[in-house]
Design a protein around this motif. Structure first.
Motif, PDB file in Angstrom:
ATOM      1  N   ASP A  29     -23.183 -15.858   0.743  1.00 28.09           N
ATOM      2  CA  ASP A  29     -21.819 -15.326   0.615  1.00 28.09           C
ATOM      3  C   ASP A  29     -21.819 -13.806   0.654  1.00 28.09           C
ATOM      4  OD1 ASP A  29     -20.856 -17.940   0.350  1.00 28.09           O
ATOM      5  OD2 ASP A  29     -20.835 -17.857  -1.848  1.00 28.09           O
ATOM      6  N   GLU A  30     -22.761 -13.180  -0.064  1.00 27.91           N
ATOM      7  CA  GLU A  30     -22.852 -11.724  -0.090  1.00 27.91           C
ATOM      8  C   GLU A  30     -23.219 -11.171   1.288  1.00 27.91           C
ATOM      9  OE1 GLU A  30     -25.622 -10.992  -3.240  1.00 27.91           O
ATOM     10  OE2 GLU A  30     -24.191 -11.599  -4.783  1.00 27.91           O
ATOM     11  N   LEU A  31     -24.116 -11.850   1.979  1.00 24.28           N
ATOM     12  CA  LEU A  31     -24.506 -11.439   3.325  1.00 24.28           C
ATOM     13  C   LEU A  31     -23.314 -11.526   4.281  1.00 24.28           C
ATOM     14  CD1 LEU A  31     -26.674 -10.647   5.417  1.00 24.28           C
ATOM     15  CD2 LEU A  31     -27.176 -13.081   5.646  1.00 24.28           C
ATOM     16  N   ALA A  32     -22.574 -12.624   4.216  1.00 23.62           N
ATOM     17  CA  ALA A  32     -21.410 -12.792   5.089  1.00 23.62           C
ATOM     18  C   ALA A  32     -20.382 -11.697   4.839  1.00 23.62           C
ATOM     19  CB  ALA A  32     -20.779 -14.165   4.871  1.00 23.62           C
ATOM     20  N   LEU A  33     -20.122 -11.382   3.580  1.00 23.09           N
ATOM     21  CA  LEU A  33     -19.171 -10.319   3.262  1.00 23.09           C
ATOM     22  C   LEU A  33     -19.623  -9.000   3.868  1.00 23.09           C
ATOM     23  CD1 LEU A  33     -16.693  -9.187   1.781  1.00 23.09           C
ATOM     24  CD2 LEU A  33     -18.169  -8.865  -0.225  1.00 23.09           C
ATOM     25  N   GLY A  34     -20.895  -8.668   3.708  1.00 26.42           N
ATOM     26  CA  GLY A  34     -21.415  -7.421   4.262  1.00 26.42           C
ATOM     27  C   GLY A  34     -21.278  -7.343   5.772  1.00 26.42           C
ATOM     28  N   VAL A  35     -21.573  -8.443   6.441  1.00 28.11           N
ATOM     29  CA  VAL A  35     -21.469  -8.465   7.910  1.00 28.11           C
ATOM     30  C   VAL A  35     -20.017  -8.367   8.345  1.00 28.11           C
ATOM     31  CG1 VAL A  35     -21.832  -9.905   9.955  1.00 28.11           C
ATOM     32  CG2 VAL A  35     -23.636  -9.683   8.245  1.00 28.11           C
ATOM     33  N   TRP A  36     -19.131  -9.105   7.676  1.00 30.80           N
ATOM     34  CA  TRP A  36     -17.709  -9.035   8.034  1.00 30.80           C
ATOM     35  C   TRP A  36     -17.186  -7.613   7.911  1.00 30.80           C
ATOM     36  CZ3 TRP A  36     -15.922 -13.770   4.715  1.00 30.80           C
ATOM     37  CH2 TRP A  36     -16.184 -14.944   5.407  1.00 30.80           C
ATOM     38  N   TRP A  38     -18.962  -4.745   7.854  1.00 36.54           N
ATOM     39  CA  TRP A  38     -19.657  -3.851   8.786  1.00 36.54           C
ATOM     40  C   TRP A  38     -19.121  -4.017  10.209  1.00 36.54           C
ATOM     41  CZ3 TRP A  38     -22.858  -5.237  12.917  1.00 36.54           C
ATOM     42  CH2 TRP A  38     -23.496  -4.169  13.547  1.00 36.54           C
ATOM     43  N   ALA A  39     -19.010  -5.263  10.653  1.00 42.74           N
ATOM     44  CA  ALA A  39     -18.611  -5.539  12.027  1.00 42.74           C
ATOM     45  C   ALA A  39     -17.096  -5.541  12.223  1.00 42.74           C
ATOM     46  CB  ALA A  39     -19.186  -6.885  12.489  1.00 42.74           C
ATOM     47  N   GLY A  40     -16.365  -5.670  11.125  1.00 42.91           N
ATOM     48  CA  GLY A  40     -14.906  -5.704  11.227  1.00 42.91           C
ATOM     49  C   GLY A  40     -14.382  -6.954  11.884  1.00 42.91           C
ATOM     50  N   ASN A  41     -15.154  -8.054  11.788  1.00 45.35           N
ATOM     51  CA  ASN A  41     -14.708  -9.276  12.463  1.00 45.35           C
ATOM     52  C   ASN A  41     -14.463 -10.434  11.502  1.00 45.35           C
ATOM     53  OD1 ASN A  41     -17.298  -9.936  11.737  1.00 45.35           O
ATOM     54  ND2 ASN A  41     -17.960 -10.554  13.772  1.00 45.35           N
ATOM     55  N   GLY A  42     -14.289 -10.148  10.228  1.00 44.76           N
ATOM     56  CA  GLY A  42     -14.030 -11.196   9.248  1.00 44.76           C
ATOM     57  C   GLY A  42     -12.545 -11.397   9.033  1.00 44.76           C
ATOM     58  N   PRO A  43     -12.197 -12.094   7.975  1.00 48.34           N
ATOM     59  CA  PRO A  43     -10.778 -12.273   7.650  1.00 48.34           C
ATOM     60  C   PRO A  43     -10.087 -10.917   7.518  1.00 48.34           C
ATOM     61  CG  PRO A  43     -12.155 -13.683   6.293  1.00 48.34           C
ATOM     62  CD  PRO A  43     -13.073 -12.768   7.031  1.00 48.34           C
ATOM     63  N   ARG A  44      -8.863 -10.845   7.956  1.00 46.06           N
ATOM     64  CA  ARG A  44      -8.161  -9.561   7.993  1.00 46.06           C
ATOM     65  C   ARG A  44      -7.612  -9.134   6.632  1.00 46.06           C
ATOM     66  NH1 ARG A  44      -8.955  -8.228  12.869  1.00 46.06           N
ATOM     67  NH2 ARG A  44      -8.406  -9.461  14.668  1.00 46.06           N
ATOM     68  N   GLU A  45      -7.344 -10.072   5.748  1.00 44.29           N
ATOM     69  CA  GLU A  45      -6.747  -9.726   4.464  1.00 44.29           C
ATOM     70  C   GLU A  45      -7.508 -10.379   3.319  1.00 44.29           C
ATOM     71  OE1 GLU A  45      -2.589 -10.596   4.332  1.00 44.29           O
ATOM     72  OE2 GLU A  45      -2.208  -9.646   6.249  1.00 44.29           O
ATOM     73  N   PRO A  48     -12.919  -8.383  -0.554  1.00 50.37           N
ATOM     74  CA  PRO A  48     -13.238  -7.359  -1.544  1.00 50.37           C
ATOM     75  C   PRO A  48     -14.090  -6.257  -0.921  1.00 50.37           C
ATOM     76  CG  PRO A  48     -14.632  -9.276  -1.868  1.00 50.37           C
ATOM     77  CD  PRO A  48     -13.663  -9.614  -0.762  1.00 50.37           C
ATOM     78  N   ALA A  49     -14.386  -5.240  -1.708  1.00 52.99           N
ATOM     79  CA  ALA A  49     -15.171  -4.106  -1.227  1.00 52.99           C
ATOM     80  C   ALA A  49     -16.617  -4.502  -0.987  1.00 52.99           C
ATOM     81  CB  ALA A  49     -15.112  -2.974  -2.244  1.00 52.99           C
ATOM     82  N   GLU A  50     -17.286  -3.729  -0.135  1.00 54.31           N
ATOM     83  CA  GLU A  50     -18.705  -3.953   0.132  1.00 54.31           C
ATOM     84  C   GLU A  50     -19.494  -3.839  -1.172  1.00 54.31           C
ATOM     85  OE1 GLU A  50     -22.209  -2.340   3.107  1.00 54.31           O
ATOM     86  OE2 GLU A  50     -20.249  -1.398   3.135  1.00 54.31           O
ATOM     87  N   GLY A  51     -20.512  -4.677  -1.312  1.00 52.89           N
ATOM     88  CA  GLY A  51     -21.350  -4.668  -2.504  1.00 52.89           C
ATOM     89  C   GLY A  51     -20.828  -5.536  -3.627  1.00 52.89           C
ATOM     90  N   THR A  52     -19.724  -6.213  -3.416  1.00 55.66           N
ATOM     91  CA  THR A  52     -19.184  -7.115  -4.436  1.00 55.66           C
ATOM     92  C   THR A  52     -20.149  -8.275  -4.619  1.00 55.66           C
ATOM     93  OG1 THR A  52     -16.904  -6.552  -3.860  1.00 55.66           O
ATOM     94  CG2 THR A  52     -17.243  -8.636  -5.021  1.00 55.66           C
ATOM     95  N   PRO A  53     -20.544  -8.584  -5.870  1.00 53.21           N
ATOM     96  CA  PRO A  53     -21.416  -9.734  -6.078  1.00 53.21           C
ATOM     97  C   PRO A  53     -20.685 -11.031  -5.736  1.00 53.21           C
ATOM     98  CG  PRO A  53     -20.742  -8.802  -8.180  1.00 53.21           C
ATOM     99  CD  PRO A  53     -20.215  -7.893  -7.107  1.00 53.21           C
ATOM    100  N   ALA A  54     -21.444 -12.070  -5.463  1.00 52.56           N
ATOM    101  CA  ALA A  54     -20.869 -13.343  -5.028  1.00 52.56           C
ATOM    102  C   ALA A  54     -19.774 -13.835  -5.970  1.00 52.56           C
ATOM    103  CB  ALA A  54     -21.958 -14.397  -4.885  1.00 52.56           C
ATOM    104  N   GLY A  55     -19.957 -13.652  -7.273  1.00 49.68           N
ATOM    105  CA  GLY A  55     -18.957 -14.116  -8.237  1.00 49.68           C
ATOM    106  C   GLY A  55     -17.620 -13.423  -8.099  1.00 49.68           C
ATOM    107  N   GLY A  56     -17.593 -12.246  -7.466  1.00 53.44           N
ATOM    108  CA  GLY A  56     -16.349 -11.508  -7.275  1.00 53.44           C
ATOM    109  C   GLY A  56     -15.691 -11.754  -5.931  1.00 53.44           C
TER     110      GLY A  56
END
Length: 64
Positions: A29-36, A38-45, A48-56
């Motif tokens: 989950d944390e890896l996916a958030l970072g990639v989204w 960085w690449a700007g290709n994840g959900p638009r809305e 959370p901010a980069e570095g958010t732990p999985a629980g957040g």
């Protein structure tokens, strides 16, 4: 038992082992958030901010 996560980055493969499925899934989950972010290709809305732990990370952005 070990649970693995493999990442392929520009020709290199990085493998990390985790002691539980939950820990591996949290890392995914944390890896996916970072990639989204960085690449700007994840959900638009709602991301959370980069570095958010999985629980957040909101549940709708976690899991398979």
């Amino acid at each position: 038992m070990a649970y693995g996560l493999a990442r392929y980055v520009e020709g290199d493969v990085f493998v990390t082992a985790y002691g539980s499925r939950e820990a591996r899934d949290a890392a995914t989950d944390e890896l996916a958030l970072g990639v989204w972010l960085w690449a700007g290709n994840g959900p638009r809305e709602g991301l959370p901010a980069e570095g958010t732990p999985a629980g957040g990370i909101p549940d709708r952005f976690r899991g398979p």
